[in-house]
Design a protein around this motif. Structure first.
Motif, mmCIF file in Angstrom:
data_model
loop_
_atom_site.group_PDB
_atom_site.id
_atom_site.type_symbol
_atom_site.label_atom_id
_atom_site.label_comp_id
_atom_site.label_asym_id
_atom_site.label_seq_id
_atom_site.Cartn_x
_atom_site.Cartn_y
_atom_site.Cartn_z
ATOM 1 N N GLY A 1 -0.991 -2.408 -1.298
ATOM 2 C CA GLY A 1 -0.406 -1.814 -0.100
ATOM 3 C C GLY A 1 0.954 -2.434 0.143
ATOM 4 O O GLY A 1 1.336 -3.403 -0.524
ATOM 5 N N SER B 1 4.874 0.347 -3.337
ATOM 6 C CA SER B 1 5.625 1.600 -3.370
ATOM 7 C C SER B 1 6.796 1.529 -4.335
ATOM 8 O O SER B 1 7.074 2.485 -5.070
ATOM 9 C CB SER B 1 6.126 1.947 -1.958
ATOM 10 N N VAL C 1 -5.306 2.343 -1.719
ATOM 11 C CA VAL C 1 -4.444 1.716 -0.716
ATOM 12 C C VAL C 1 -5.270 1.122 0.421
ATOM 13 O O VAL C 1 -6.243 1.728 0.888
ATOM 14 C CB VAL C 1 -3.428 2.742 -0.166
ATOM 15 N N THR C 2 -4.849 -0.042 0.873
ATOM 16 C CA THR C 2 -5.547 -0.758 1.936
ATOM 17 C C THR C 2 -5.628 0.043 3.235
ATOM 18 O O THR C 2 -4.720 0.816 3.561
ATOM 19 C CB THR C 2 -4.858 -2.108 2.211
ATOM 20 N N ASP D 1 -4.430 -2.214 7.961
ATOM 21 C CA ASP D 1 -3.247 -2.343 8.811
ATOM 22 C C ASP D 1 -3.590 -2.029 10.269
ATOM 23 O O ASP D 1 -4.294 -1.065 10.557
ATOM 24 C CB ASP D 1 -2.161 -1.389 8.307
ATOM 25 N N ASP E 1 0.640 2.564 5.162
ATOM 26 C CA ASP E 1 0.694 2.247 3.733
ATOM 27 C C ASP E 1 0.453 3.486 2.880
ATOM 28 O O ASP E 1 1.078 3.666 1.825
ATOM 29 C CB ASP E 1 -0.338 1.167 3.387
ATOM 30 N N ILE E 2 -0.443 4.353 3.334
ATOM 31 C CA ILE E 2 -0.689 5.614 2.630
ATOM 32 C C ILE E 2 0.592 6.441 2.600
ATOM 33 O O ILE E 2 0.962 7.022 1.571
ATOM 34 C CB ILE E 2 -1.819 6.406 3.321
ATOM 35 N N PRO F 1 -7.354 6.212 0.052
ATOM 36 C CA PRO F 1 -7.620 5.014 0.858
ATOM 37 C C PRO F 1 -8.783 4.242 0.248
ATOM 38 O O PRO F 1 -9.663 4.829 -0.392
ATOM 39 C CB PRO F 1 -7.984 5.587 2.228
ATOM 40 N N SER G 1 -2.784 -7.345 2.302
ATOM 41 C CA SER G 1 -2.695 -6.053 1.597
ATOM 42 C C SER G 1 -3.517 -6.021 0.317
ATOM 43 O O SER G 1 -4.104 -4.992 -0.015
ATOM 44 C CB SER G 1 -1.233 -5.724 1.250
ATOM 45 N N ASN H 1 -8.601 -5.103 -0.137
ATOM 46 C CA ASN H 1 -9.175 -4.098 -1.031
ATOM 47 C C ASN H 1 -10.277 -4.690 -1.894
ATOM 48 O O ASN H 1 -11.291 -4.046 -2.173
ATOM 49 C CB ASN H 1 -8.079 -3.527 -1.946
#
Length: 329
Positions: free
Chosen positions: A19, A24, A41-42, A45, A64-65, A132, A199, A203
């Motif tokens: 994340g 990115s 992705v985490t 947040d 993050d998404i 996610p 981040s 996960n």
């Protein structure tokens, strides 16, 4: 047939987990390679726009998404700017980004967050899949060195204490079935870059995700951050990052560790030092002693902030994936 002509079914399947901005940046480079990409992705947040939407609409945090969708999108630059546009004024609008609001809206239209992400991926012509880590938001908690417990992803780095461990609630959260399947089918699994405790590790604390990674025969690579993060990884070396993951998971997950060994200009270091950050030290012998293979190169660019060189990083990753695929055959 050269690598650029690979059909979709022949492309190596890679899963990227994490994340934040670093993930990115890396994905912008990887999407230009002939790879079948799934980004997991985490959903921990809880700050800023993501935190507000999470609390008010009871959806997983979209920030993050959003960043990962845009990194993998194949859209006009203007649409990208619109997606990331952040309102600074207006009662109820500040501090939301348009992309976060779009994710909230499409979640309502489609009926659930995962379906919303899937639909928006189609609209943005995303190269790959964005998932996610779980279909619900998770609460991240940190146990600090003095035994105090801090609740909330955004609050942990602000505690001003060394982090002993982090954990999630609910501890038995179910991951997306698609995410587990993607890991099971992966030829390579990449973890990082990103905030280590807020981040990356969240996960890996989702039980079935961690089990799938441990059980996988895929090539596993850790991409280490370039700089330490104040309140989170103060004075951490590369080995310290790896030790933190081992402490939480109980396994040496990685075959390769990719790190920056390029010099960072003094004026850049001074700028980061003002905020309490410094370059992550590569303790090469210690890392190799633990059984990790190290790929070290000059991997940073400096504009407003230090960032990974997405092209060079993706070249290293793709080269290792190709070699791995060749050996498997």
């Amino acid at each position: 047939m050269n690598s650029s002509e690979l059909s979709d079914k022949d492309k190596p399947k890679i899963v990227v987990i994490g994340g934040g901005t670093g993930l990115s940046v890396m994905l912008r480079g990887l999407k230009e390679k002939p790879l079948d990409i799934t980004a997991i992705v985490t959903v921990a947040d809880d700050g800023g726009s993501s935190g507000i939407l999470r609390n008010e609409l009871h959806i997983p945090p979209p920030g993050d998404i959003r960043n990962v969708l845009l990194a993998l999108a194949d859209v006009e630059p203007l649409l990208g700017k619109l997606f990331n546009y952040r309102f600074n004024n207006g009662s109820g609008l500040a501090p939301h980004s348009l992309g976060n609001l779009m994710l909230a809206a499409i979640t309502d239209i489609s009926g659930d967050f995962v379906s919303g992400v899937r639909e928006l991926s189609r609209v943005l012509a995303v190269r790959g899949r964005v998932l996610p880590a779980a279909g619900q938001a998770i609460v991240l908690k940190g146990e600090m060195s003095d035994g105090t417990i801090v609740t909330g992803e955004s609050m942990i780095p602000k505690a001003g204490k060394a982090i002993k461990r982090v954990f999630i609630e609910p501890a038995d959260v179910e991951p997306l079935e698609e995410a587990v399947e993607a890991i099971q089918e992966a030829d390579a699994i990449l973890i990082g870059p990103g905030s280590l405790y807020t981040s990356i590790i969240p996960n890996l604390l989702v039980p079935k995700l961690a089990d799938a990674i441990v059980s996988s025969n895929a090539l596993k690579m850790f991409i280490c951050n370039v700089m330490t993060q104040p309140g989170e990884t103060d004075n951490y070396s590369v080995g310290d990052h790896l030790d933190a993951i081992y402490t939480h998971i109980g396994y040496h997950l990685f075959d390769y560790v990719i790190v920056n060994n390029g010099d960072i200009p003094e004026q850049v270091q001074s700028k980061y030092a003002e905020k309490g950050a410094k370059a992550v030290h590569l303790d090469l012998e210690e890392v190799q002693k633990r059984g990790y293979k190290v790929i070290a190169d000059k991997l940073v660019l400096f504009r407003t902030y230090l960032r990974h060189d997405a092209d060079k990083l993706s070249q290293h990753i793709f080269y290792q994936v190709q070699n791995w695929m060749t050996r498997k055959r």
